[in-house]
Enzyme design. Structure first.
Site, PDB file in Angstrom:
ATOM      1  N   GLU A 166     -51.974  -4.166 -14.517  1.00 52.31           N
ATOM      2  CA  GLU A 166     -51.021  -5.477 -14.141  1.00 52.31           C
ATOM      3  C   GLU A 166     -51.824  -6.453 -15.446  1.00 52.31           C
ATOM      4  O   GLU A 166     -52.247  -6.930 -15.103  1.00 52.31           O
ATOM      5  CB  GLU A 166     -52.024  -5.913 -12.632  1.00 52.31           C
ATOM      6  CG  GLU A 166     -51.862  -4.856 -11.521  1.00 52.31           C
ATOM      7  CD  GLU A 166     -52.338  -5.375 -10.866  1.00 52.31           C
ATOM      8  OE1 GLU A 166     -53.147  -6.614 -10.316  1.00 52.31           O
ATOM      9  OE2 GLU A 166     -51.891  -4.771  -9.249  1.00 52.31           O
ATOM     10  N   GLU A 349     -52.850   1.820  -7.077  1.00 48.87           N
ATOM     11  CA  GLU A 349     -53.570   0.568  -5.415  1.00 48.87           C
ATOM     12  C   GLU A 349     -53.110   0.309  -4.496  1.00 48.87           C
ATOM     13  O   GLU A 349     -51.756   0.452  -4.129  1.00 48.87           O
ATOM     14  CB  GLU A 349     -53.861  -0.758  -6.783  1.00 48.87           C
ATOM     15  CG  GLU A 349     -55.367  -0.509  -7.491  1.00 48.87           C
ATOM     16  CD  GLU A 349     -55.784  -2.112  -7.423  1.00 48.87           C
ATOM     17  OE1 GLU A 349     -55.212  -2.901  -6.797  1.00 48.87           O
ATOM     18  OE2 GLU A 349     -56.102  -2.167  -9.113  1.00 48.87           O
TER      19      GLU A 349
HETATM   20  C1  GBH Z   1     -55.085  -6.071  -7.262  1.00 47.17           C
HETATM   21  O1  GBH Z   1     -53.954  -7.377  -7.869  1.00 47.17           O
HETATM   22  C2  GBH Z   1     -55.913  -6.024  -7.937  1.00 47.17           C
HETATM   23  O2  GBH Z   1     -55.627  -4.450  -9.409  1.00 47.17           O
HETATM   24  C3  GBH Z   1     -57.509  -5.357  -7.752  1.00 47.17           C
HETATM   25  O3  GBH Z   1     -58.654  -5.941  -8.806  1.00 47.17           O
HETATM   26  C4  GBH Z   1     -57.795  -6.602  -6.808  1.00 47.17           C
HETATM   27  O4  GBH Z   1     -59.096  -6.755  -6.146  1.00 47.17           O
HETATM   28  C5  GBH Z   1     -56.642  -5.930  -5.751  1.00 47.17           C
HETATM   29  O5  GBH Z   1     -55.274  -6.000  -6.398  1.00 47.17           O
HETATM   30  C6  GBH Z   1     -56.780  -6.674  -4.217  1.00 47.17           C
HETATM   31  O6  GBH Z   1     -56.633  -7.947  -4.954  1.00 47.17           O
HETATM   32  O7  GBH Z   1     -49.285 -14.194  -2.933  1.00 47.17           O
HETATM   33  O8  GBH Z   1     -47.926 -13.292  -1.562  1.00 47.17           O
HETATM   34  O9  GBH Z   1     -46.435 -12.998  -3.226  1.00 47.17           O
HETATM   35  C7  GBH Z   1     -53.454  -7.442  -6.813  1.00 47.17           C
HETATM   36  C8  GBH Z   1     -52.213  -8.722  -7.621  1.00 47.17           C
HETATM   37  C9  GBH Z   1     -51.320 -10.579  -6.764  1.00 47.17           C
HETATM   38  C10 GBH Z   1     -51.319  -9.018  -5.621  1.00 47.17           C
HETATM   39  C11 GBH Z   1     -49.945 -11.091  -6.799  1.00 47.17           C
HETATM   40  C12 GBH Z   1     -50.664  -9.761  -4.944  1.00 47.17           C
HETATM   41  C13 GBH Z   1     -49.022 -12.053  -4.563  1.00 47.17           C
HETATM   42  C14 GBH Z   1     -48.755 -11.602  -2.894  1.00 47.17           C
HETATM   43  N1  GBH Z   1     -51.640  -8.506  -6.621  1.00 47.17           N
HETATM   44  N2  GBH Z   1     -49.619 -10.974  -5.119  1.00 47.17           N
HETATM   45  S1  GBH Z   1     -48.028 -13.003  -2.383  1.00 47.17           S
END
Ligand code: GBH
Length: 438
Positions: A166, A349
Site C-alpha cells: 500500500e 488482505e
Molecule cells: C491495511 O491497510 C494494512 O495493510 C494493514 O496493515 C492494516 O492492519 C489493515 O489494513 C487494517 O487496517 O475511511 O471508510 O473510507 C488498510 C488501509 C486505508 C483501508 C483507509 C480503509 C479508508 C476507509 N485502509 N481506508 S474509510
C-alpha cells in the site's frame, strides 16, 4: 452455501500479517529502530500510547503460530520482513535477524504452507529516515540493495514476493495526513514519497528478475471503491478524481509507465519533475497485483475544503473501524482491475475489526464469518466473470498492533490475550477450518 470446492483447484487460501504488527522483540538480536518504533513511542501518536515492542511476541512464538495455521488448514501465509531487523541501519546485515526469517520460512515449508513475502510493510529503518527517508531519491537504491539481499537469501525457497504494501498509505497517511509514521503533514512531501516508493518498487522488480528465475513478483495496493456521497453532478466528478488519486495513481504507472493525467497535473502544480527514466523503471513488468480490499469510501463536492471534497459517512452497517461493509465493491474493483490491467490478482488482505469478546474460552464472531462469507462469494463471482484471481489472504491471522489504533482493534481470526499471549481460535477460524475442508 459457498464451498471451497466452488473455487478453482489451485486457488489458495491464506492469512496475512505484517512484521511490526506481530513480531515484538523490538530490541532483540540486533534489530534497529524503524520509523514506527519512534512514532509509536512519541506521545499522542497512537491510541493509549500503544507500540509494537512486544505485540504478539511472534518472534518467539512463530512455531506455535504456524501450528495454528496448520490446524486451520491454511494453504499459504503472507508475512512481511522487518527491514531494520535484517539491516538495523538500513544497509549492513544483521545475521541474527536474517536467521529468524530463514527459520520462519523453513517451518512454513515443513508444514506445507506456501510463504508469500512482503518486503516493505511500513517499518522503514529509522537510520534511513534520518537520511531523508522516502523523500530522498537514493531510498530506491537502498531498497533495491535490501531486496536483492533478501531474494538471494530466501529466493531458493520463497517463490512469491510483494515489493510494497500500500504505497498510498506510506505516502499519504505518512506524509500528508500524518496519521502514520513518520507523521508529516505536507502535500508536496507526500507526492515525492509516492514517486520514490514506486521507483523503489521498480528497482526491486528489476533485481528480482536478475536473482529469482522461477518466482513471481507483484505490488500490493489498497484498493478502495470510491462512490459519490450525494447525487450532485459535482460529487460524481470528485468521486472519479479521488478514485484516480487512490487507485489508478498506484497501478497505472506500474503497467502503463504513466501516471493518470490528474496526478501529473498535481506534480506540475507543486513544481515537481517526473523523469521518463523513472517511469521506465516503475513500469518494469510484474506478475500480479495484490489487492487489499476493506470497504467503499464516499466523497462529496465541498468547495469549503481546500481539497475540493469531503469524506462522508454512508448508512451501510459498519465494522469497529467505522468502515462500511460493502462486498459488492470487492467484485466491482476486481473486475475493474482485470479490465484495466489484465494481470493475475491476489486478494492480499480482506477482513474486519469486530467487537470481539472472549467468553468462556470462546469468541463468537458471527459477524466476521458473515463478512468473510459474503466477500468469498464476491471473489467467486469475480472468478466466474473471468477475473484471474489466484488466492485470498484474510487480514489477519491473529489480533495485532493496529497502527494508530494500537491494540484497541481486533482483526484476527485468532484471538490474542495480550496479558498472557495465549492464542484462541475464534469461531471464524473454526468456520474457516470447516470451509477449507468442504
Ligand atoms: C491495511 O491497510 C494494512 O495493510 C494493514 O496493515 C492494516 O492492519 C489493515 O489494513 C487494517 O487496517 O475511511 O471508510 O473510507 C488498510 C488501509 C486505508 C483501508 C483507509 C480503509 C479508508 C476507509 N485502509 N481506508 S474509510
Amino acid at each position: 452455501m459457498i464451498r471451497r470446492s466452488d473455487f478453482p483447484k489451485d486457488f489458495i487460501f491464506g492469512t496475512a500479517t505484517a512484521a511490526y504488527q506481530i513480531e515484538g522483540a523490538a530490541n532483540e538480536d540486533g534489530r534497529g529502530p524503524s520509523i514506527w518504533d519512534v512514532f509509536s513511542h512519541t506521545p499522542g501518536k497512537t491510541l493509549n500510547g500503544d507500540n509494537g515492542d512486544v505485540a504478539c511476541d511472534h518472534y518467539h512464538r512463530y512455531k506455535e503460530d504456524i501450528k495454528l495455521m496448520k490446524e486451520i488448514g491454511l494453504d499459504a501465509y503472507r508475512f512481511s520482513i522487518s527491514w531494520p531487523r535484517v539491516m538495523p541501519d538500513g544497509k549492513n546485515i544483521n545475521q541474527k535477524g536474517v536467521d529468524f526469517y530463514n527459520r520462519l520460512v523453513d517451518e512454513l515449508l515443513e508444514n506445507d504452507i506456501v510463504p508469500f513475502i512482503t518486503l516493505y510493510h511500513w517499518d522503514l529503518p529509522y537510520a534511513l529516515y534520518e537520511k531523508g527517508g522516502w523523500l530522498n531519491p537514493d531510498i530506491a537504491l537502498y531498497f533495491r540493495a535490501y531486496a536483492t539481499f533478501m531474494f538471494n537469501e530466501l529466493g531458493d525457497r520463497v517463490k512469491h514476493w510483494i515489493t510494497l504494501n500500500e504505497p498510498w498509505c506510506s505516502s499519504f497517511l505518512g506524509y500528508f495526513t500524518g496519521e502514520h509514521a513518520p507523521g508529516h503533514k505536507d502535500l508536496q512531501e507526500a507526492l515525492i514519497a509516492a514517486h520514490n516508493l514506486l521507483r523503489a518498487h521498480g528497482h526491486a522488480v528489476q533485481a528480482f528478475r536478475e536473482e529469482v528465475k522461477d518466482g513471481k513478483v507483484g505490488l500490493t495496493n489498497v484498493v478502495m471503491k470510491i462512490e459519490p456521497g450525494d447525487s450532485k453532478p459535482e460529487s460524481f466528478l470528485v468521486a472519479s478524481l479521488v478514485d484516480k488519486f487512490v487507485n489508478a495513481w498506484y497501478h497505472d504507472p506500474v503497467v502503463f509507465g504513466k501516471y493518470p493525467e490528474e496526478a501529473v497535473a498535481l506534480y506540475l502544480e507543486k513544481g515537481l519533475q517526473i523523469l521518463d527514466s523513472d517511469m521506465n523503471i516503475i513500469a518494469t513488468p510484474i506478475d500480479f497485483f495484490g489487492v487489499n480490499y476493506y470497504t467503499r469510501t464516499l466523497v462529496i463536492f465541498d468547495p469549503n475544503n481546500p481539497l475540493g471534497f469531503s469524506y462522508v459517512q454512508g448508512d451501510l452497517p459498519k465494522t469497529e473501524m467505522g468502515w462500511e461493509i460493502y462486498p459488492q465493491g470487492l467484485f466491482d474493483m476486481l473486475v475493474y482491475l482485470k479490465e484495466r490491467y489484465r494481470l493475475p490478482l491476489y486478494i492480499t488482505e480482506n477482513g474486519m475489526a469486530g467487537p470481539d469478546k472472549l467468553e468462556n474460552g470462546r469468541v463468537q464472531d458471527t459477524y466476521r464469518i458473515e463478512y468473510l462469507e459474503k466477500h468469498f462469494e464476491k471473489a467467486l463471482e469475480a472468478i466466474n466473470a473471468g477475473v484471474d484471481l489466484k488466492g485470498y489472504f484474510i487480514w489477519s491471522l491473529m489480533d495485532n498492533f493496529e497502527w494508530a489504533y494500537g491494540y484497541s482493534k481486533r482483526f484476527g481470526i485468532i484471538y490474542v490475550d495480550y496479558n498472557t499471549q495465549k492464542r484462541i481460535l475464534k469461531d471464524s477460524a473454526l468456520w474457516l477450518k470447516e470451509f477449507l475442508k468442504s
